[in-house]
Write an enzyme that holds these catalytic residues in place. Structure first.
Site, PDB file in Angstrom:
ATOM      1  N   GLY A   1      -4.371  -2.901  -9.687  1.00 12.44           N
ATOM      2  CA  GLY A   1      -5.357  -2.839 -10.580  1.00 12.44           C
ATOM      3  C   GLY A   1      -6.462  -1.868 -10.283  1.00 12.44           C
ATOM      4  CG  ASN A   2      -9.279  -2.464  -7.156  1.00 15.48           C
ATOM      5  OD1 ASN A   2     -10.336  -2.683  -7.735  1.00 15.48           O
ATOM      6  ND2 ASN A   2      -8.872  -3.479  -5.965  1.00 15.48           N
TER       7      ASN A   2
ATOM      8  CE  LYS B   1      -5.824 -10.446  -6.491  1.00 16.60           C
ATOM      9  NZ  LYS B   1      -5.131  -9.640  -5.542  1.00 16.60           N
TER      10      LYS B   1
ATOM     11  CE  LYS C   1      -0.043  -4.398  -7.055  1.00 18.60           C
ATOM     12  NZ  LYS C   1      -1.096  -4.196  -5.944  1.00 18.60           N
TER      13      LYS C   1
ATOM     14  CE  LYS D   1      -2.434  -2.467  -1.939  1.00 18.48           C
ATOM     15  NZ  LYS D   1      -3.308  -3.721  -2.272  1.00 18.48           N
TER      16      LYS D   1
END
Length: 304
Positions: free
Chosen positions: A13-14, A133, A205, A267
């Site tokens: 999103g960033n 988060k 995500k 990630k």
């Protein structure tokens, strides 16, 4: 199931927020147009793509907008879960449009569809007791410092257990469509006696992307982020960019604390989970390197 190889591509999103001066919806769309070109380059290589995406900054913007509207006009506020759903839909629409336009520009007879996606979480997940988060932009007055860049609001982030729309996603994939799903980690829901109930949280995500990649038996899992390679000693004179990272080495680096929580750590963990579960490869790299990562070996390749 489709005959083409399937690649799940997770967009951060960033990555839609290019700078403090480029945060509008129109700015985000322009950023997605660039990312869309790199995604479609994989389609030209013969992949059927499933695009997932983050929405942390966008959820924060919507929460802030809701609070300002409530404070200044008394307009009702929005629950966090509704902000997750709204931004999942809005960003999904933009990705769907950018992909379609890029398919048309290249003369490709391809199509994609965005699916609002819910994920089941556990009421007893420890994430509800310890919010981890970050959402929204960096504010000078909020709750907790994030990687030395300022302060952000932190919300619960439970682990995704199931994808409610899994059967439908598999049907669409089998039809040959490219998918846009799991936006923002999915809309978090509890199982109830009557079905499902939304809950105020934001699911990571990358974890949902990994779960989806495993469930649809993806051939490749790509996590697109702001840097071209995973690095140890990041931001120091000893920084070392990694091009190949076996699972055992990745686990050792995680244990040594080389990866920042809320940034590279989820990630790497998602990539490791996918590789361990499937025996296939995961790649972490920047959007502009996605094609080169698949064809030329750029980026960081997590391997068994």
């Amino acid at each position: 199931m489709p005959t083409r190889k399937v690649a799940v591509i997770a967009i951060g999103g960033n990555s839609l927020i290019l700078s403090k001066d480029a945060q509008t919806v129109q700015d985000q769309y322009r950023a997605l147009c660039v990312t869309g070109k790199h995604i479609v380059s994989l389609v030209e290589l013969g992949y059927q793509v499933v695009v997932t995406y983050g929405n942390g900054p966008q959820v924060g913007f919507l929460l802030w907008r809701s609070e300002v509207a409530h404070a200044t006009s008394g307009l009702h506020g929005l629950p966090l879960v509704t902000c997750v759903a709204d931004t999942q839909g809005g960003i999904g629409y933009q990705i769907q449009q950018t992909l379609k336009n890029e398919f048309l520009r290249r003369g490709l007879c391809e199509d994609s569809i965005a699916v609002l996606t819910q994920v089941v979480v556990d009421k007893d997940d420890p994430g509800f007791r310890n919010p981890t988060k970050p959402v929204g932009e960096f504010y000078p007055w909020v709750l907790r410092e994030d990687a030395g860049r300022g302060f952000r609001r932190y919300v619960p982030s439970p682990r995704p257990l199931e994808i409610v729309e899994e059967a439908g996603l598999k049907t669409l994939l089998a039809s040959g469509l490219h998918l846009i799903a799991g936006g923002g980690g999915g809309i978090p829901v509890f199982r109830t006696e009557g079905g499902y109930e939304g809950v105020d949280a934001v699911v990571d995500k990358d974890l949902t992307s990994c779960l989806l990649a495993k469930r649809i038996k993806s051939d490749l899992f790509v996590i697109s982020t702001a840097v071209s390679n995973v690095a140890i000693h990041f931001g120091t004179p000893e920084q070392e960019n990694l091009s190949r990272m076996p699972v055992a080495e990745a686990i050792a680096f995680v244990g040594a604390g080389y990866f920042a929580p809320g940034s590279m750590l989820p990630k790497v963990l998602a990539a490791v989970d996918f590789v361990k579960a499937t025996g296939k490869e995961a790649i972490i790299t920047s959007p502009e390197n996605v094609r080169a990562a698949v064809v030329e070996g750029k980026g960081t390749h997590i391997v068994p």
